[in-house]
Design a protein around this motif. Sequence first.
Motif, short mmCIF file in Angstrom:
data_model
loop_
_atom_site.label_atom_id
_atom_site.label_comp_id
_atom_site.label_asym_id
_atom_site.label_seq_id
_atom_site.Cartn_x
_atom_site.Cartn_y
_atom_site.Cartn_z
N SER A 109 0.83 -1.20 0.00
CA SER A 109 0.00 0.00 0.00
C SER A 109 0.87 1.25 0.00
N SER A 110 2.08 1.17 0.57
CA SER A 110 2.95 2.34 0.58
C SER A 110 3.43 2.70 -0.82
N VAL A 111 3.54 1.72 -1.71
CA VAL A 111 3.98 1.99 -3.08
C VAL A 111 2.96 2.87 -3.78
N THR A 112 1.68 2.52 -3.71
CA THR A 112 0.66 3.32 -4.37
C THR A 112 0.48 4.66 -3.67
N ARG A 113 0.60 4.71 -2.34
CA ARG A 113 0.55 5.99 -1.63
C ARG A 113 1.68 6.90 -2.10
N PHE A 114 2.87 6.32 -2.24
CA PHE A 114 4.04 7.07 -2.66
C PHE A 114 3.86 7.61 -4.08
N MET A 115 3.37 6.75 -4.97
CA MET A 115 3.17 7.19 -6.34
C MET A 115 2.11 8.28 -6.43
N ASN A 116 1.05 8.13 -5.65
CA ASN A 116 0.00 9.16 -5.65
C ASN A 116 0.53 10.49 -5.12
N ALA A 117 1.33 10.43 -4.07
CA ALA A 117 1.85 11.65 -3.45
C ALA A 117 2.76 12.41 -4.40
N LEU A 118 3.50 11.68 -5.24
CA LEU A 118 4.43 12.32 -6.17
C LEU A 118 3.86 12.45 -7.58
N ASN A 119 2.58 12.11 -7.74
CA ASN A 119 1.92 12.19 -9.05
C ASN A 119 2.64 11.35 -10.12
N ILE A 120 3.06 10.15 -9.71
CA ILE A 120 3.67 9.20 -10.65
C ILE A 120 2.56 8.26 -11.11
N GLU A 121 2.14 8.40 -12.34
CA GLU A 121 1.03 7.57 -12.84
C GLU A 121 1.44 6.12 -13.00
N SER A 122 2.62 5.89 -13.58
CA SER A 122 3.11 4.53 -13.75
C SER A 122 4.63 4.57 -13.78
N ALA A 123 5.26 3.44 -13.48
CA ALA A 123 6.72 3.40 -13.41
C ALA A 123 7.21 1.98 -13.60
N ALA A 124 8.44 1.84 -14.05
CA ALA A 124 9.13 0.56 -13.97
C ALA A 124 9.53 0.35 -12.52
N MET A 125 9.63 -0.92 -12.11
CA MET A 125 9.97 -1.23 -10.72
C MET A 125 11.01 -2.33 -10.66
N ILE A 126 11.92 -2.20 -9.70
CA ILE A 126 12.87 -3.25 -9.36
C ILE A 126 12.60 -3.63 -7.92
N GLY A 127 12.38 -4.91 -7.65
CA GLY A 127 12.09 -5.36 -6.30
C GLY A 127 13.02 -6.47 -5.86
N ASN A 128 13.72 -6.25 -4.76
CA ASN A 128 14.61 -7.26 -4.21
C ASN A 128 13.87 -8.13 -3.20
N SER A 129 13.82 -9.44 -3.45
CA SER A 129 13.25 -10.41 -2.51
C SER A 129 11.82 -10.01 -2.14
N MET A 130 11.57 -9.61 -0.89
CA MET A 130 10.22 -9.18 -0.52
C MET A 130 9.75 -8.06 -1.44
N GLY A 131 10.67 -7.19 -1.85
CA GLY A 131 10.31 -6.11 -2.77
C GLY A 131 9.79 -6.63 -4.09
N GLY A 132 10.29 -7.80 -4.53
CA GLY A 132 9.78 -8.43 -5.74
C GLY A 132 8.35 -8.92 -5.55
N VAL A 133 8.07 -9.47 -4.37
CA VAL A 133 6.70 -9.88 -4.05
C VAL A 133 5.78 -8.67 -4.03
N VAL A 134 6.25 -7.59 -3.40
CA VAL A 134 5.46 -6.35 -3.34
C VAL A 134 5.20 -5.82 -4.75
N GLY A 135 6.24 -5.75 -5.57
CA GLY A 135 6.07 -5.28 -6.94
C GLY A 135 5.11 -6.14 -7.73
N SER A 136 5.19 -7.46 -7.54
CA SER A 136 4.27 -8.37 -8.23
C SER A 136 2.83 -8.13 -7.81
N ASN A 137 2.62 -7.92 -6.51
CA ASN A 137 1.27 -7.67 -6.03
C ASN A 137 0.72 -6.35 -6.56
#
Length: 283
Positions: A83-111
């Motif tokens: 949920s922090s990823v979408t909150r972060f993107m909304n706060a900075l007005n980032i509509e879409s982005a490429a993502m790199i996720g390490n381990s748990m970050g990969g799970v988060v990015g996938s979700n």
Amino acid sequence: MDVSYEGTKREIATDKGVLRYHEAGEGPPLILLHGSGIGVSGWRNYRSNLATFAQHFHCYVLEFPGFGISDPVDGHPVVTAGSSVTRFMNALNIESAAMIGNSMGGVVGSNVAMRHPERVKKLVTIGGVGPNIFSQNPSEGTRLLQEFADGPTREKLIRWLRCMVHDPGIITEERIEERWESAKDPESHKSLSAMYGSKAFAAQQKMTSESNRPPYWSMMHGVQCPTLLTWGLDDRQCPPDMPMIPLRLIPNAELHIFPNCGHWVMVEAKEAFERVTLEFLLR
């Protein structure tokens, strides 16, 4: 080329507290998501890679809530990270982005990619995603994390750190002290215990077996963006049989395995990882 800690550090207020991050470079947005573990942070995961990626992208290294840097929020660390990823993107007005996720970050990015496909243009994962097929579960690394979560000591930290890499020379005294100092933070240890403590781990396993919800990896056909799965051949935290199911389920996925490399691909295979990842992201 080096990027200093203070020169890239930022923070932004959201409706659920302050999120802190590192920012560098110009170009299309690239959000880097860190893993879990002892004394972990986004900066420690990606500080050696940020300068390279910042030559091509506007990079944001997000610090997840509950790891001692961004403001904590209630809930399981993986859920609150998502949920922090979408909150972060909304706060900075980032509509879409490429993502790199390490381990748990990969799970988060996938979700995030499954729930909000319009927000993720491309996804790179570093270990972490998928189920253990042939390897033991929990893995050696997860068992060491559980031992530390149940009773932290410096010696247990060193055993886990050495499990993360193929080359033990990477685990310097400086790295050990840095992680040990961060591991003392109450919020950081609370998140570690919520994920890996023996009682929490047993409760999660029971809840998973009793619920009717399928595991996240069984729904990875929902990841519609081009995806690069990267792995260390000698990963003892997330063994290299794990990406087989995500590789089959994700419609547009490819896998790159780095030899003589453990769980910290972006550290131990730094130049090769950056080269392969940039080729994929810029393709």
